[in-house]
Design a protein around this motif. Structure first.
Motif, PDB file in Angstrom:
ATOM      1  N   GLU A 177       0.874  -1.171   0.000  1.00 40.30           N
ATOM      2  CA  GLU A 177       0.000   0.000   0.000  1.00 40.30           C
ATOM      3  C   GLU A 177       0.907   1.215   0.000  1.00 40.30           C
ATOM      4  O   GLU A 177       1.881   1.272   0.762  1.00 40.30           O
ATOM      5  CB  GLU A 177      -0.876  -0.028   1.253  1.00 40.30           C
ATOM      6  CG  GLU A 177      -1.975   0.982   1.263  1.00 40.30           C
ATOM      7  CD  GLU A 177      -2.914   0.783   2.448  1.00 40.30           C
ATOM      8  OE1 GLU A 177      -3.663   1.726   2.721  1.00 40.30           O
ATOM      9  OE2 GLU A 177      -2.892  -0.275   3.091  1.00 40.30           O
ATOM     10  N   LYS A 190       5.232   8.508  -3.892  1.00 35.21           N
ATOM     11  CA  LYS A 190       4.281   7.550  -3.302  1.00 35.21           C
ATOM     12  C   LYS A 190       5.007   6.523  -2.429  1.00 35.21           C
ATOM     13  O   LYS A 190       5.175   5.372  -2.801  1.00 35.21           O
ATOM     14  CB  LYS A 190       3.482   6.861  -4.391  1.00 35.21           C
ATOM     15  CG  LYS A 190       2.614   7.810  -5.175  1.00 35.21           C
ATOM     16  CD  LYS A 190       1.778   7.074  -6.180  1.00 35.21           C
ATOM     17  CE  LYS A 190       0.938   8.066  -6.954  1.00 35.21           C
ATOM     18  NZ  LYS A 190       0.126   7.443  -7.972  1.00 35.21           N
ATOM     19  N   HIS A 207      -8.420  -8.086   2.562  1.00 36.25           N
ATOM     20  CA  HIS A 207      -9.556  -7.195   2.335  1.00 36.25           C
ATOM     21  C   HIS A 207      -9.304  -5.786   2.873  1.00 36.25           C
ATOM     22  O   HIS A 207     -10.122  -4.898   2.663  1.00 36.25           O
ATOM     23  CB  HIS A 207     -10.823  -7.777   2.969  1.00 36.25           C
ATOM     24  CG  HIS A 207     -10.755  -7.880   4.452  1.00 36.25           C
ATOM     25  ND1 HIS A 207     -10.108  -8.914   5.083  1.00 36.25           N
ATOM     26  CD2 HIS A 207     -11.239  -7.070   5.419  1.00 36.25           C
ATOM     27  CE1 HIS A 207     -10.199  -8.730   6.400  1.00 36.25           C
ATOM     28  NE2 HIS A 207     -10.869  -7.631   6.623  1.00 36.25           N
ATOM     29  N   GLY A 262      -5.821  -0.720   0.825  1.00 43.08           N
ATOM     30  CA  GLY A 262      -6.416   0.545   0.395  1.00 43.08           C
ATOM     31  C   GLY A 262      -6.440   0.651  -1.116  1.00 43.08           C
ATOM     32  O   GLY A 262      -6.005  -0.242  -1.847  1.00 43.08           O
ATOM     33  N   SER A 263      -6.924   1.763  -1.607  1.00 40.91           N
ATOM     34  CA  SER A 263      -7.066   1.941  -3.056  1.00 40.91           C
ATOM     35  C   SER A 263      -5.737   2.281  -3.734  1.00 40.91           C
ATOM     36  O   SER A 263      -5.581   2.068  -4.924  1.00 40.91           O
ATOM     37  CB  SER A 263      -8.093   3.028  -3.358  1.00 40.91           C
ATOM     38  OG  SER A 263      -7.696   4.244  -2.758  1.00 40.91           O
ATOM     39  N   ARG A 264      -4.781   2.817  -2.988  1.00 47.10           N
ATOM     40  CA  ARG A 264      -3.464   3.123  -3.554  1.00 47.10           C
ATOM     41  C   ARG A 264      -2.540   1.943  -3.254  1.00 47.10           C
ATOM     42  O   ARG A 264      -2.119   1.748  -2.120  1.00 47.10           O
ATOM     43  CB  ARG A 264      -2.917   4.416  -2.946  1.00 47.10           C
ATOM     44  CG  ARG A 264      -3.727   5.634  -3.302  1.00 47.10           C
ATOM     45  CD  ARG A 264      -3.165   6.906  -2.663  1.00 47.10           C
ATOM     46  NE  ARG A 264      -2.817   6.771  -1.259  1.00 47.10           N
ATOM     47  CZ  ARG A 264      -3.673   6.924  -0.243  1.00 47.10           C
ATOM     48  NH1 ARG A 264      -4.919   7.211  -0.477  1.00 47.10           N
ATOM     49  NH2 ARG A 264      -3.276   6.800   0.997  1.00 47.10           N
ATOM     50  N   ARG A 265      -2.229   1.179  -4.288  1.00 45.39           N
ATOM     51  CA  ARG A 265      -1.444  -0.039  -4.080  1.00 45.39           C
ATOM     52  C   ARG A 265      -0.692  -0.404  -5.336  1.00 45.39           C
ATOM     53  O   ARG A 265      -0.997   0.081  -6.420  1.00 45.39           O
ATOM     54  CB  ARG A 265      -2.367  -1.182  -3.713  1.00 45.39           C
ATOM     55  CG  ARG A 265      -3.368  -1.458  -4.826  1.00 45.39           C
ATOM     56  CD  ARG A 265      -4.259  -2.581  -4.541  1.00 45.39           C
ATOM     57  NE  ARG A 265      -5.615  -2.091  -4.358  1.00 45.39           N
ATOM     58  CZ  ARG A 265      -6.645  -2.867  -4.208  1.00 45.39           C
ATOM     59  NH1 ARG A 265      -6.507  -4.153  -4.188  1.00 45.39           N
ATOM     60  NH2 ARG A 265      -7.841  -2.375  -4.058  1.00 45.39           N
ATOM     61  N   ARG A 266       0.266  -1.287  -5.177  1.00 44.08           N
ATOM     62  CA  ARG A 266       0.956  -1.860  -6.331  1.00 44.08           C
ATOM     63  C   ARG A 266       1.410  -3.264  -5.969  1.00 44.08           C
ATOM     64  O   ARG A 266       1.747  -3.542  -4.812  1.00 44.08           O
ATOM     65  CB  ARG A 266       2.111  -0.992  -6.798  1.00 44.08           C
ATOM     66  CG  ARG A 266       3.273  -0.888  -5.862  1.00 44.08           C
ATOM     67  CD  ARG A 266       4.401  -0.044  -6.481  1.00 44.08           C
ATOM     68  NE  ARG A 266       5.425   0.229  -5.505  1.00 44.08           N
ATOM     69  CZ  ARG A 266       6.422  -0.604  -5.211  1.00 44.08           C
ATOM     70  NH1 ARG A 266       6.526  -1.747  -5.830  1.00 44.08           N
ATOM     71  NH2 ARG A 266       7.312  -0.289  -4.294  1.00 44.08           N
TER      72      ARG A 266
END
Length: 118
Positions: free
Chosen positions: A56, A63, A74, A77-81
């Motif tokens: 994350e 970033k 689950h 978060g929405s910012r991930r790689r």
């Protein structure tokens, strides 16, 4: 045999046109549904594999990584790689926080690194 049809030519032509229009509408609907079904099947077959490990990332320049997760967690978060197994181990060994829900440090057998390094 087909006594229920109208006896005159004009009404028979009208019925034929009406039925031809309905057949065209039905054929178009069948084609759309078959195309959708084929697209869904193609999507299922070519779906990318879930990443085994995910980092994350934070907000801002570069970033920076914030937390390591298992790919199925689950709480990501929405910012991930996605990251590799080795990169997940390296990030955790360098002190990056592990998710408390999926516990990637336990799954990767990186336990009590701070105690060992002291």
């Amino acid at each position: 045999m087909f006594d229920d049809l109208p006896p005159d030519l004009d009404r028979l032509h009208t019925l034929r046109v009406w039925h031809a229009l309905w057949l065209h509408r039905i054929d178009a609907k069948i084609a759309r549904l078959e195309r959708r079904k084929a697209e869904e099947e193609h999507g299922r077959k070519n779906r990318p594999k879930l990443a085994e490990w995910v980092v994350e990332v934070g907000i801002g320049t570069g970033k920076p990584p914030v937390q390591v997760h298992a790919g199925t967690c689950h709480m990501i978060g929405s910012r991930r790689r996605p990251i590799s197994h080795d990169e997940a181990r390296r990030l955790l060994a360098d002190g990056l926080r592990a998710c408390t829900h999926c516990q990637p440090d336990t799954q990767l057998h990186i336990i009590d690194l701070l105690i060992v390094s002291e």
